[in-house]
Each structure stands twice: as C-alpha cells, then as structure tokens.
Design a protein around this motif. Structure first.
Motif, short mmCIF file in Angstrom:
data_model
loop_
_atom_site.label_atom_id
_atom_site.label_comp_id
_atom_site.label_asym_id
_atom_site.label_seq_id
_atom_site.Cartn_x
_atom_site.Cartn_y
_atom_site.Cartn_z
N UNK A 177 -1.36 2.45 4.63
CA UNK A 177 -0.19 2.01 5.41
C UNK A 177 0.32 0.62 5.04
N UNK A 178 -0.56 -0.25 4.48
CA UNK A 178 -0.13 -1.59 4.12
C UNK A 178 -0.12 -2.52 5.32
N UNK B 275 0.78 -1.24 0.00
CA UNK B 275 0.00 0.00 0.00
C UNK B 275 0.81 1.27 0.00
N UNK B 276 1.88 1.37 0.79
CA UNK B 276 2.64 2.63 0.83
C UNK B 276 3.34 2.96 -0.49
N UNK B 277 3.49 1.98 -1.36
CA UNK B 277 4.25 2.20 -2.59
C UNK B 277 3.37 2.38 -3.83
N UNK B 278 2.06 2.54 -3.61
CA UNK B 278 1.16 2.73 -4.75
C UNK B 278 1.47 4.06 -5.45
N UNK B 279 1.40 4.10 -6.79
CA UNK B 279 1.79 5.33 -7.51
C UNK B 279 0.81 6.48 -7.30
N UNK B 280 -0.50 6.19 -7.23
CA UNK B 280 -1.50 7.26 -7.08
C UNK B 280 -1.73 7.54 -5.59
N UNK B 281 -1.76 8.82 -5.24
CA UNK B 281 -1.92 9.21 -3.84
C UNK B 281 -3.21 8.66 -3.24
#
Length: 741
Positions: free
Chosen positions: A193-194, A182-188
């Motif tokens: 937090x994952x 989750x923290x590394x998703x490209x879209x805000x």
C-alpha cells in the motif's frame, strides 16, 4: 630483537589516513582544531561515564550520540573530498575554521533534530508551538516532528555518504523509494500500500524502529566503547605485545615473518574493530620482513590483509558485530563467542597453511635466531598490557553487561598505561576505580559485583599500578581518545543510516518478499538442473537439495556485493534484515543464519575491487593493489567455505544442543580442517613436493569433498586424494637432500 620496522609512526598514520576515510579530515585551523579535539575527548569521557554509572533513557542517549556524530562529521568531512577542500587556507569569513557556512547550517540543524525528541518528550510549548508529549504524537507527528524528522533522515544519509561513500546511501534510497512508492512497483510480489512522507517520518524518527532503533542503541552503548578500548589498548602497548608473542610462537618456523603476520593479526583482531588499523599496525612490522625473506610484495600484502580481515570474525569482539548479534538473537553474549571460535580457526588454518606451503615452494626459511625476541624479555617488558584485556573478558564472561566490561577495560587501560607513583596526581584514577569496585560490591549499588569479582578486579587494579615499566603521559591518552572517536564516526553514521533500512523492512515486509524471490528463483534453476542429475540417485543432487544450495549461493553473492566497503557493524545490520527471511525459509537455525551473513559480508574486506585492507597492505608492500587483493581473497578461501559448513552442519557452532553431539562435532570439524588444509596445498601448488596439473586439481576436489559435512563425501575425498599422496611421496624421494624439510 632486530626488526625492520620500515615505516615510522608518522608514515603509518598517513598511510592509514589514505585508506581509512574516517581519519582523513579537514584541517580546521589552530583554533577550531583545538575545540574539536577537546569536544571529542568530552564525547569519549561521556560514553565512558555512562558505561560505568548508567546510561540515560534511549532517546536522550542516542540523541546525544547522534548530535556528536553530526558535529564531528560536518565539521571534519567536506561535501566533496579533495586535497583543496581538506587543506587550511587561512582565515576566511565565508569558511570559519575552513568549514563552509552551509556545513555550519547543517551542523546546527542536524544537532537540533537529534536532540529535539529529548526537548519535546514531555511536550513542547515554545516559539509559538504547542505540541503534546511524545506518546500522544506517536502515529500522528506534529509539524515540528515532520520537519526535524525530515532533517534527520536527510542528514543521516549525508554523514553516511561523507564517511563511507555513496554505496550505502544509494542502497538506502532504494529502500526509501520502495516504502514511499509501494503501489507502483512493477512486480506484483513487491507491491504494497505504501506510506506517505508524514507516516514515513513517524516510523523513522520516533524511537523503537528506524533511526532511533536497536542498531543505534547498541552502537552508542556498546560498539563505541569497544572501538575506543581497541584504540587505547593498542596504543598503550598491547598491539606490540601481541606482535612480540606472535614472533615467539611462529617466528622460528618455515616462512616465519608470514606466520608472525597471521598469528599477530589474529591476536590483534581480538581487540580491533578495524581491519585497516589491524593491517597497518601489524603489517608495518611483518610485511617488510616478509619481503626481506623473499616473499613477493603482492603475496606479503595479501597475507597481512587476509589475516587482518579475520579480526572481524575473531572472538570476543568480532568487529563489534557480536554484541549486535546477541541483541538480535536475544541470547547471552558468551553464546555468540563460543559459536564463533571454530569457524574463525578454520579461516586461520587456511591462511597459515597457504603461507606454509608457499614458503616451502619458494625455499624460504625462518627468522634468524638473533632476530627472535626472548620469552622472558617480552613478558618482562609487556606483561602489564594484558591486564585490561583480562579484566574486560573476566567481566564479560561473568554475565555482566558489555558496556560494564568496556568501562572496566578502558579504566584499567588508563591505570596501567598512564598512572604511576612518580606522578602522584595520576593516582587519583586507580583510587577512584577501587572506590567504584567497592561500591559495586556493596548492597547499595543494586545488581553489583560479587565479592569474588570485586576482589579480582581490585587485585588487577593494584597490580596495574605496581609495574615498573614506563608510562605514557595523559596527552597520549587524549590522543588515543581522539583517534578512537574518529574510528567510531563511520560506524555510527552507517549504523544510524542502516536504521532506515530496518524501519522500511519492518514497515513494508520487503525482507520476506525478497526472501521468497530468492528461494523462488533458486527453485526455478533447480527444476532446470535436476533432470540432468536424476540418474545419480544421490540425495545431494535431488531437486530440494539443489534448490537449497543455489539459494545459499545467491544469498552469499548478495552479501558480498552489498557488503562492499561498509563497516562490519553496519553491513551486518543491513544483511541480517535483508537475508534472514530467505534463510529462515530454508530452515537454517537463526544463529547459523546470522553467522552466515556476517561471514559473507566481511569477505568484501578482501574481495577486489573494493578491498580497503588489501589496498592498505599494498601501500606498505609497494605492490600492485589489485594483485594484492586477489592474493588476499585466495588466502581467505577458508572464510569463503566455512559458512556453508555450519549451515549444513550447525554442530560446528557447538551451542545448538538440538544439532550438537561430540561425535558429529569432531567429524565435521576435523574433516573441514583437513579439507581447508588440502585446498591450501592446491592453491600454493606444493605439498610434500611441488604439485602441478592433474594432481593439484585432485587435491582441490578432495579438499572440497572433505569440507562438505558428509561421511560419504569424506570417503570419496580419500579415494580422490590417495593417488596424489602416492605421487607426492615418490616426488619427495627425488628432491635434493633437505629440500623438503
């Protein structure tokens, strides 16, 4: 009655295996085949017993159900399906029972993972492991929990892949990656937090959400039983009784065999959870006769596929999705059934209208009178087959649980189809059923049957024993159980796997994020389109209205794409989890939301290139599969439009008091039916006389305006279609005498 059955039962079974992967399994050799056969009978009898006498607690019952799925799928379905992997090649120590050693290892590990929660629920102190009871491990899983949970997640994905293909597991893997990264998703908007793997396993493995969530619970306690009921009832003779009655109702009219196909498939859809089974069972009779009468093969196959796919939206069972819908919405089951009646009718009005006008255009006639069955003979030969369905509906609509209804229906299938006075040993079953009914009516059974209910069920049981028609033997019953279990494998595997999607959505809230993305994208498109339509000053062309319509279209397209090739129950579970938040933001009532995603999901059954029902019909018709699929999609246009109607005018669903009035219901329903009828004339290019060019286009536009639930659009439709009616009356007078009859 002289009907061209064209294909014998063996050929039909082979055809069904070709298009329904759930029936196309390994040849395990004589010894293991026998073991698996009797294991499937025991599996079916376990579910029948628990439906009548009480289901174990959730983690025990779901564990047993999952363990059975793992056994049958890993033994029956190879890693990579090919002719060589399915055929028996003699004894081999590296492939006992034609099953590779790695599949035996997967079978053992997966079954252990499914049953571990049962074993460890009160704590586990064996083999050097000492772990606390489950309530204390919730949120902090032990190393054994993480191990078996990991095994369960991976093997559930694998059995889903083996039974229904790559599409669903790939979608689920995307959701898993989203949860873990989750923290590394490209879209805000998608960032969160994952969770780490340990916490992910905790959420997916322990009951209440994830794999052991409500989806698997409903499938193992209700859906399985109705799949089994549909198979046993059909093989007992109810399917043939439906076809014969469809012949009585529709065979005498223009294009008789095609109308018989539509009516018989509608009847069959009330008990069937499989559109492929529906297509093959009724299509084996109707498709050859349609071709014999003069329908092109691709059209004949399309008619059968479109009509059979309607079974997934036809009450009372609706491909078993109705039970899940009632569970999700927390409403009585009867509410779902009543809401589904009118939309399902619109689908069949569309199919039968196109069939009728196509028959008119091709100059096709009805069945010859000597080929039509006699009413008294049909009912004399088959009246008893309807008894289990009557009993099932009686229990269901009296407020008892769906699994109790399935228990009564299945028990009466056995009594009616297999028990007779000339086989005294078989009479133990009706006597046992009568004892059960009396026990349920006694004060000792808790919430049991009322005296009236007990009396009616006892009467149906006694009548079921007295009919003089031929019974089948118990080997036929066991064969039906075996096939019913095979049908339920893909549904069970897919539903268990979809539980991961539900768990991820509950953990991350991605459903609401996706919903916001859909409505936000639609808002941007509406902002670009609205300035070009402002000059009309029509409310329907305002920016908010355009945004709502575009949102619905985007969600519908997503449902059709995501539903490709999935069982009805599994696709419904997944689509509801993903699409509901977006529709809720648009202010759509929850019931309309759930019906909307179900309808657009099952459209994939007749949408090329993934349309297994159409391919099965093409196999019977000997026609081009893709062309047959296109015809099926065209014939199912009613199913495509009606969800938009009940979203904008929920009065069509009847059961929403805040939206329902008799006047609005009548206006919306009648104009929608008229619109579907008008579109059918445009599709078939025939009304009172041949339709072509601009006249055909005007009928299509007028039909769409009638389908739109608005008084203004209805008036506009009449204006648009009036010239067509004048032209058609003029053309009709020029036709040769009798041509327009």
């Amino acid at each position: 009655m002289s009907m061209d059955t064209h294909l014998d039962n063996k050929a039909l079974e082979e055809l069904e295996k070709q298009y329904d992967s759930a029936l196309n399994t390994r040849d395990n050799g004589p010894r293991l085949t026998g073991v698996i056969y009797w294991a499937s009978i025991a599996f079916a009898l376990y579910h029948l017993w628990t439906a009548g006498f009480g289901t174990p607690v959730d983690h025990v019952h779901m564990g047993i159900h999952l363990a059975g799925l793992f056994l049958f799928i890993f033994v029956g379905f190879p890693l990579i399906k090919s002719a060589r992997s399915l055929e028996w090649r003699g004894p081999n120590p590296l492939r006992p029972g034609n099953v590779p050693l790695y599949d035996w290892a997967l079978t053992g590990l997966s079954m252990a993972a499914a049953l571990f929660l049962w074993v460890s629920w009160r704590g586990f102190d064996m083999f050097g492991f000492d772990i606390a009871e489950q309530a204390l491990r919730q949120g902090n899983p032990s190393s054994l929990d993480v191990f078996f949970g990991s095994v369960l997640i991976l093997t559930v994905l694998e059995i889903a892949r083996r039974t229904i293909g790559f599409v669903l597991p790939l979608i689920i893997l995307v959701f898993m990656i989203y949860a873990l990264f989750g923290p590394y998703m490209p879209a805000q908007i998608l960032k969160h937090p994952g969770v780490n793997w340990q916490q992910f396993v905790n959420n997916m493995y322990f009951p209440s959400e994830g794999i052991f969530g409500v989806t698997l619970w409903v499938v193992s306690t209700v859906v399985f039983h109705f799949v089994l009921f549909g198979v046993v009832a059909q093989r007992m003779g109810l399917g043939q009784f439906f076809v014969d009655n469809a012949m009585l109702l529709a065979g005498r009219y223009t294009g008789g065999p095609a109308k018989v196909s539509v009516v018989s498939s509608a009847f069959f859809g009330t008990i069937s959870g499989s559109s492929i089974a529906n297509t093959v069972s009724t299509g084996s009779l109707t498709i050859p006769n349609m071709k014999k009468l003069g329908y092109p093969g691709h059209f004949a196959g399309g008619v059968e596929a479109a009509a059979s796919a309607g079974g997934q939206i036809t009450p009372p069972i609706m491909g078993a999705a109705s039970f899940l819908m009632a569970e999700y919405l927390e409403v009585p089951y009867t509410t779902i059934v009543i809401a589904a009646i009118v939309p399902a009718l619109m689908h069949y009005i569309g199919v039968i209208s196109i069939v009728h006008f196509t028959a008119k255009k091709l100059g096709l006639t009805a069945y010859p009178k000597d080929q039509l069955p006699k009413f008294l003979q049909v009912w004399k030969d088959g009246w008893y087959t309807i008894i289990p369905l009557i009993a099932l509906l009686l229990v269901l609509f009296s407020g008892y649980s769906p699994n109790m209804a399935a228990f009564i229906g299945l028990s009466l299938c056995i009594v009616v189809g297999f028990c007779a006075f000339d086989k005294p040993a078989t009479l133990l079953i009706p006597f046992a059923l009568l004892g059960f009914i009396l026990w349920k009516a006694s004060p000792y059974s808790g919430e049991g049957y009322t005296p009236v209910m007990a009396g009616m069920l006892a009467a149906l049981t006694i009548i079921g024993c007295l009919h003089r028609n031929e019974r089948q033997n118990f080997r036929d019953l066991f064969d039906s159980f075996h096939v019913g279990v095979q049908y339920a494998l893909a549904v069970g595997a897919a539903s268990a796997a979809v539980g991961i999607v539900v768990g991820v959505i509950n953990t991350t809230g991605v459903g609401f994020r996706l919903g916001f993305m859909v409505t936000g994208g639609a808002a941007d498109m509406a902002a670009a389109i609205a300035p070009f339509l402002d000059w009309t000053s029509i409310e329907a062309f305002s920016q908010p209205s355009i945004q709502q319509f575009l949102s619905l279209v985007l969600i519908a397209m997503a449902c059709i794409l995501m539903g490709a090739g999935l069982p009805t129950t599994a696709l419904y579970i997944m689509l509801v989890a993903v699409a509901t938040p977006a529709l809720s933001q648009l202010g759509v009532p929850p019931l309309a939301t759930h019906m909307f995603v179900l309808y657009y999901g099952v459209i994939s059954e007749i949408t090329p290139p993934v349309c297994a029902s159409a391919y099965a019909a093409a196999g019977i018709a000997g026609s081009n599969p893709f062309r047959t699929g296109l015809n099926a999609f065209t014939l199912g246009l009613g199913k495509l439009m009606v969800p938009m109607v009940f979203v904008y005018a929920p009065t069509m669903l009847i059961v929403l008091p805040e939206h329902f009035t008799l006047l609005s219901f009548t206006q919306v329903t009648l104009t929608c039916a008229a619109g579907v009828f008008a579109i059918a004339t445009a599709v078939s290019a025939y009304f009172l006389a041949p339709l072509s060019g601009i006249w055909r286009l005007l009928m299509a536009i007028g039909g769409l305006l009638l389908v739109a639930p608005s008084g203004g659009s209805d008036i506009a439709a009449l204006v648009v279609m009036a010239p067509v009616l004048v032209q058609q009356l003029g053309q009709q007078r020029k036709l040769p005498a009798g041509a327009a009859q």
